[in-house]
Write a protein that holds these residues in place. Structure first.
Motif, PDB file in Angstrom:
ATOM      1  N   LEU A 233      13.330  49.383 -18.062  1.00  0.00           N
ATOM      2  CA  LEU A 233      12.586  50.019 -16.981  1.00  0.00           C
ATOM      3  C   LEU A 233      11.212  49.374 -16.818  1.00  0.00           C
ATOM      4  O   LEU A 233      10.768  49.095 -15.687  1.00  0.00           O
ATOM      5  N   ALA A 234      10.540  49.119 -17.934  1.00  0.00           N
ATOM      6  CA  ALA A 234       9.225  48.477 -17.871  1.00  0.00           C
ATOM      7  C   ALA A 234       9.323  47.085 -17.244  1.00  0.00           C
ATOM      8  O   ALA A 234       8.490  46.707 -16.417  1.00  0.00           O
ATOM      9  N   ALA A 235      10.336  46.323 -17.631  1.00  0.00           N
ATOM     10  CA  ALA A 235      10.505  44.976 -17.079  1.00  0.00           C
ATOM     11  C   ALA A 235      10.742  45.025 -15.571  1.00  0.00           C
ATOM     12  O   ALA A 235      10.177  44.227 -14.813  1.00  0.00           O
ATOM     13  N   PRO A 358       4.291  44.272 -25.610  1.00  0.00           N
ATOM     14  CA  PRO A 358       3.533  43.166 -25.024  1.00  0.00           C
ATOM     15  C   PRO A 358       4.403  42.026 -24.497  1.00  0.00           C
ATOM     16  O   PRO A 358       4.109  41.443 -23.448  1.00  0.00           O
ATOM     17  N   ALA A 359       5.478  41.691 -25.208  1.00  0.00           N
ATOM     18  CA  ALA A 359       6.344  40.609 -24.747  1.00  0.00           C
ATOM     19  C   ALA A 359       7.022  40.971 -23.436  1.00  0.00           C
ATOM     20  O   ALA A 359       7.171  40.125 -22.534  1.00  0.00           O
ATOM     21  N   SER A 363       5.998  38.651 -20.163  1.00  0.00           N
ATOM     22  CA  SER A 363       7.092  37.846 -19.624  1.00  0.00           C
ATOM     23  C   SER A 363       7.534  38.341 -18.245  1.00  0.00           C
ATOM     24  O   SER A 363       7.787  37.549 -17.339  1.00  0.00           O
ATOM     25  N   SER A 364       7.613  39.649 -18.078  1.00  0.00           N
ATOM     26  CA  SER A 364       8.047  40.205 -16.794  1.00  0.00           C
ATOM     27  C   SER A 364       7.019  39.933 -15.706  1.00  0.00           C
ATOM     28  O   SER A 364       7.377  39.603 -14.563  1.00  0.00           O
ATOM     29  N   THR A 383      10.328  30.095 -17.560  1.00  0.00           N
ATOM     30  CA  THR A 383       8.965  30.189 -18.079  1.00  0.00           C
ATOM     31  C   THR A 383       8.704  31.566 -18.680  1.00  0.00           C
ATOM     32  O   THR A 383       8.108  31.689 -19.769  1.00  0.00           O
ATOM     33  N   GLY A 384       9.143  32.615 -17.999  1.00  0.00           N
ATOM     34  CA  GLY A 384       8.983  33.947 -18.549  1.00  0.00           C
ATOM     35  C   GLY A 384       9.671  34.099 -19.886  1.00  0.00           C
ATOM     36  O   GLY A 384       9.145  34.757 -20.805  1.00  0.00           O
ATOM     37  N   ALA A 385      10.823  33.478 -20.036  1.00  0.00           N
ATOM     38  CA  ALA A 385      11.588  33.599 -21.284  1.00  0.00           C
ATOM     39  C   ALA A 385      10.925  32.833 -22.431  1.00  0.00           C
ATOM     40  O   ALA A 385      10.848  33.333 -23.558  1.00  0.00           O
TER      41      ALA A 385
END
Length: 424
Positions: A233-235, A358-359, A363-364, A383-385
């Motif tokens: 959900l956060a992502a 934080p990750a 990233s998202s 790049t996000g990954a």
């Protein structure tokens, strides 16, 4: 009997693929060496301008006055290159994306000089666009003379893949981008046959960079080991919100570009742009200067040490600096500064809702901002990954990219056509 199935692609002979190996290896090494050489030169010049010179003058390295002076001076220097150097450092960078048509070889020195001054001077642009343009021009020119029968598009693909591999230190990003470019294009053999040479070039470029420079995109974020529905959900929410934030720059871009174009002369546009960037740097602090990769690592190293107000300021100032730098004529790419914008936005979300990992936040948000500003789906996802260095993030980012893409698709891009209108 009628069938809905397409005929299988004709396989390319092994001898044809083998003949592509040596050119791909040479292009990969050459593309990486050019990238590393320009990067090293810019870093040395940066150290002189931002450390040795202010120390000798007894001025603080990143005092507001020094930032304003240096960025204005960078505008004057790049303006002189654009004005006087043959080829004028290439076409207007606002209308150039990754992997455009080959430039004349005579334009390459001006492009590289302007890019080096841009990187060293603290301007919020990265090396990717000028380096790719230079490698494409040189590879196309040399390849056409060495093997006139080889299609020009093949040399362009080799140079693009090799440079992307060198920039990211891995061929994966290049393979994804080239795969996307090859979809729907006529060509002999299966997709993997057509990827064979570009992948070899990308792998060689990446390996050369790894051996000589050991690049890393790892931000040192805490690893995500057991993602749950809260993380998903956060992502979804952060990637979508970051995409909206990134789109603000795309809507602003043509208006800022038009304002600078009214000045008509590079010795007016670029010094004024440098002055504006210096004022923005004085407002945002030294972390909002330069291409942004090292600054992103510094930002992520102090999770919890920045207030939400500071993080919001970093994100807004860097986004405005990116728009101004790309509008007034500085030569550089937009991916690296957009990564900083996304990281600051993600850390802002995490500061407002500390329960968010934080990750996931960083990233998202990087994914969302890159989708908005580059419209390069694979590069954004990749790049996000790699920023999180956590395999568990990949599934979350794939899902988070879907609503973010629905937000940005069909909207203005951070790139203009030759009439100054935003691409969609």
């Amino acid at each position: 009997m009628a069938t809905d199935h397409a005929p299988p692609p004709v396989k390319a002979p092994a001898r044809l693929l083998l003949s592509q190996v040596l050119p791909a290896l040479l292009v990969g090494v050459g593309a990486s060496l050019l990238f590393l050489g320009i990067s090293a030169l810019a870093e040395e010049f940066q150290h002189v301008l931002w450390n040795d010179l202010p120390d000798a003058l007894g001025i603080g390295n990143y005092s507001s006055l020094w930032m304003i002076v240096m960025l204005t001076a960078a505008g004057i220097a790049v303006g002189l290159v654009v004005w006087k150097v043959p080829g004028h450092a290439g076409p207007d960078p606002a209308s150039e994306g990754l992997g455009e048509a080959p430039l004349s070889p005579g334009v390459v020195p001006g492009v590289l000089l302007a890019s080096t001054l841009t990187l060293a001077g603290g301007v919020s642009l990265g090396p990717e666009n000028p380096i790719i343009a230079a490698n494409i021009a040189l590879t196309y020119w040399l390849g056409h003379r060495a093997a006139p029968s080889v299609p020009g598009a093949s040399w362009v693909a080799l140079a693009s893949a090799a440079t992307i591999g060198a920039l990211f230190g891995t061929p994966v990003a290049a393979a994804l981008v080239i795969s996307e470019a090859l979809v729907g294009r006529p060509g002999r053999g299966s997709l993997w046959d057509r990827l064979f040479a570009p992948l070899a070039a990308a792998g060689t470029g990446a390996m050369t960079t790894q051996l000589l420079a050991e690049p890393s995109f790892d931000m040192g974020l805490p690893p995500l080991t057991d993602p749950g529905f809260g993380d998903l959900l956060a992502a979804l929410v952060i990637a979508s919100a970051a995409a909206v934030f990134g789109l603000a720059s795309c809507y602003l871009f043509p208006h800022v570009h038009a304002a600078f174009r009214r000045l008509r002369h590079p010795m007016l546009m670029l010094p004024l742009g440098g002055l504006v960037l210096g004022l923005l740097g004085a407002l945002g602090g030294h972390l909002t200067l330069f291409k942004g990769l090292e600054e992103t690592k510094e930002l992520a190293a102090s999770i919890g040490g920045w207030s939400s107000g500071e993080l919001a300021k970093f994100a807004v100032v860097k986004l405005l600096a990116l728009v101004v730098a790309a509008s007034c004529g500085f030569r550089g790419g937009r991916i690296f500064p957009a990564v900083f914008v996304g990281a600051a936005f993600g850390l802002l979300a995490q500061a407002l809702v500390p329960e968010v990992h934080p990750a996931v936040a960083v990233s998202s948000a990087v994914l969302g901002v890159l989708l908005a500003t580059t419209r390069q789906g694979w590069i954004s996802l990749f790049t996000g990954a790699v920023l999180a260095a956590s395999p568990a993030m990949l599934a979350l980012l794939c899902l988070a990219s879907l609503p973010a893409w629905l937000i940005v698709t069909g909207r203005p891009q951070l790139e203009l056509d030759h009439q100054g209108n935003a691409l969609r």
